[in-house]
Design a protein around this motif. Structure first.
Motif, PDB file in Angstrom:
ATOM      1  N   UNK A 208       3.230 140.995 -46.053  1.00  0.00           N
ATOM      2  CA  UNK A 208       3.998 139.838 -46.549  1.00  0.00           C
ATOM      3  C   UNK A 208       4.104 138.766 -45.474  1.00  0.00           C
ATOM      4  N   UNK A 209       4.410 139.215 -44.219  1.00  0.00           N
ATOM      5  CA  UNK A 209       4.495 138.270 -43.100  1.00  0.00           C
ATOM      6  C   UNK A 209       3.198 137.505 -42.936  1.00  0.00           C
TER       7      UNK A 209
ATOM      8  N   UNK B 188       4.256 143.325 -35.944  1.00  0.00           N
ATOM      9  CA  UNK B 188       5.716 143.303 -35.852  1.00  0.00           C
ATOM     10  C   UNK B 188       6.328 143.985 -37.072  1.00  0.00           C
ATOM     11  N   UNK B 189       5.777 143.723 -38.263  1.00  0.00           N
ATOM     12  CA  UNK B 189       6.285 144.360 -39.472  1.00  0.00           C
ATOM     13  C   UNK B 189       6.196 145.868 -39.385  1.00  0.00           C
TER      14      UNK B 189
ATOM     15  N   UNK C 187       4.051 147.002 -45.812  1.00  0.00           N
ATOM     16  CA  UNK C 187       4.166 145.966 -46.850  1.00  0.00           C
ATOM     17  C   UNK C 187       4.768 144.694 -46.268  1.00  0.00           C
ATOM     18  N   UNK C 188       5.804 144.864 -45.436  1.00  0.00           N
ATOM     19  CA  UNK C 188       6.443 143.694 -44.833  1.00  0.00           C
ATOM     20  C   UNK C 188       5.464 142.960 -43.930  1.00  0.00           C
TER      21      UNK C 188
ATOM     22  N   UNK D  41       2.240 138.995 -36.432  1.00  0.00           N
ATOM     23  CA  UNK D  41       3.128 139.115 -37.596  1.00  0.00           C
ATOM     24  C   UNK D  41       2.981 140.487 -38.238  1.00  0.00           C
TER      25      UNK D  41
ATOM     26  N   UNK E 195       2.599 135.090 -45.708  1.00  0.00           N
ATOM     27  CA  UNK E 195       3.526 133.982 -45.615  1.00  0.00           C
ATOM     28  C   UNK E 195       3.128 133.036 -44.498  1.00  0.00           C
TER      29      UNK E 195
END
Lengths: 114, 250
Positions: free
Chosen positions: A94-95, A58-59, A90-91, A55, A98
């Motif tokens: 976040x991933x 990938x971000x 940051x994404x 995850x 989450x």
């Protein structure tokens, strides 16, 4: 007397035995799972760790790709890459949060991802 | 003794070379196994449901279990509205599952160990989500990227992050499946390679070969689990993404 009781008793006895069996089953289930759980959870943990890693990466990859694309389009090298790499980072975080279930989905009333 | 090359198993070989202009459209071993996968799934389901017994036979109850499993998964994460995507999710789940399990059979090709295959599957999911989301909600679908309760000043930044996060979904979805299958098969091959290497190294080696052999057996069991688990994870995440398309940010 014995006959009348014989009709009713097996039911009550059966219910008792079922309760007893359920209790013993629950005991057994609780027992081996904590003892055996280490192997299973270790495997689960590995899967979880791998999932979080993909995850995150990938971000970052998507952020880098977008930044590179923006730079190619607008000739803004290296600013697009810098900005979108940070956004991708940051994404990625976040991933990870989450998929670990620590942050909810955007918007209220959503089901949490587990 | 052949040279042990753990990557050799992933090589794509054309079986029926077909060239159209500059395009190489050969029928490869990968295509063959995709066809086989689909054929086995279809054949099994047709055979299992041909009886249509009220009291299901063995085959039929396996097929029904598969249906119930996917249907429950879809209902619990995307609601009963998500059931219109049942054919998609069921096909994806069974395709990935059977392809993974086929790969465990010695000398058989693992379709899902190629990123282009898993990426195509992931893009299918994401494009379905995006297209259906826009069809159903119009621009309201974009609410997906604007989380509720964020201060005005932060919204552009947060939205950008959400967009990047959304775009990273097909990548993480495909990379997870592909990397698990690739890594598992390479590990399996390496340990199996140790068996032949040690076995060729005299009596002492033959005794030592028991260790990697045991490891290979254990890894095969683990791969069976991973193959199923990855198919499940792929299907579950598909359901969650479909949920985003059906209910974007309420």
């Amino acid at each position: 007397m014995r006959d009348g009781n014989g009709e009713g008793r097996p039911d009550a006895e059966l219910a008792d035995r079922r309760l007893e069996l359920e209790r013993r089953l629950a005991e057994r289930r609780a027992g081996p799972q904590t003892a055996d759980g280490s192997g299973a959870t270790r495997r689960g943990d590995f899967g979880q760790a791998f999932r979080l890693a993909t995850e995150f990466i990938a971000g970052i990859l998507v952020g880098a790709a977008i930044g590179w694309g923006v730079d190619r389009l607008f000739g803004s090298s290296p600013w697009g890459l810098i900005v979108f790499l940070l956004l991708g980072f940051a994404a990625g975080v976040l991933n990870v949060l989450r998929s670990a279930g620590l942050v909810g989905e955007p918007g209220a009333g959503r089901r949490r991802r587990d | 003794m052949a040279v042990i090359d753990p990557i050799h198993q992933f090589e794509i070989r054309p079986i029926v070379p077909i060239r159209i202009g500059d395009l190489d459209l050969s029928f490869t071993n990968s295509s063959l196994f995709m066809f086989l996968t689909v054929a086995v799934i279809t054949g099994f389901l047709v055979m299992a449901t041909s009886g249509r017994g009220l009291v299901p036979g063995r085959l039929q109850s396996v097929a029904e279990m598969g249906y119930e499993f996917v249907a429950n998964m879809l209902r619990s994460s995307a609601g009963s509205e998500g059931m219109k995507f049942f054919p998609l999710v069921f096909s994806l789940f069974t395709f990935v599952l059977v392809a993974n399990l086929f790969g465990l059979y010695p000398y058989w090709f693992t379709v899902t160990s190629h990123i282009i295959v898993t990426f195509a599957l992931a893009m299918l999911v994401i494009l379905t989500v995006v297209i259906y989301g826009f069809m159903r909600h119009g621009f309201g679908f974009l609410k997906l990227f604007v989380p509720a309760g964020v201060p005005m000043a932060l919204i552009p930044l947060v939205t950008l992050i959400e967009v990047v996060s959304f775009l990273s979904r097909p990548i993480s979805l495909s990379v997870r499946l592909f990397a698990n299958m690739l890594a598992g098969h390479i590990t399996l091959k390496v340990f199996a390679g140790f068996v032949t290497m040690l076995g060729a190294a005299g009596v002492l080696g033959a005794f030592g070969a028991v260790l990697p052999l045991a490891m290979t057996v254990a890894l095969t069991a683990l791969e069976l689990l991973v193959g199923f688990l990855q198919a499940y994870v792929f299907a579950v995440l598909t359901c969650m993404y479909l949920n985003d398309a059906i209910h974007p940010g309420h």
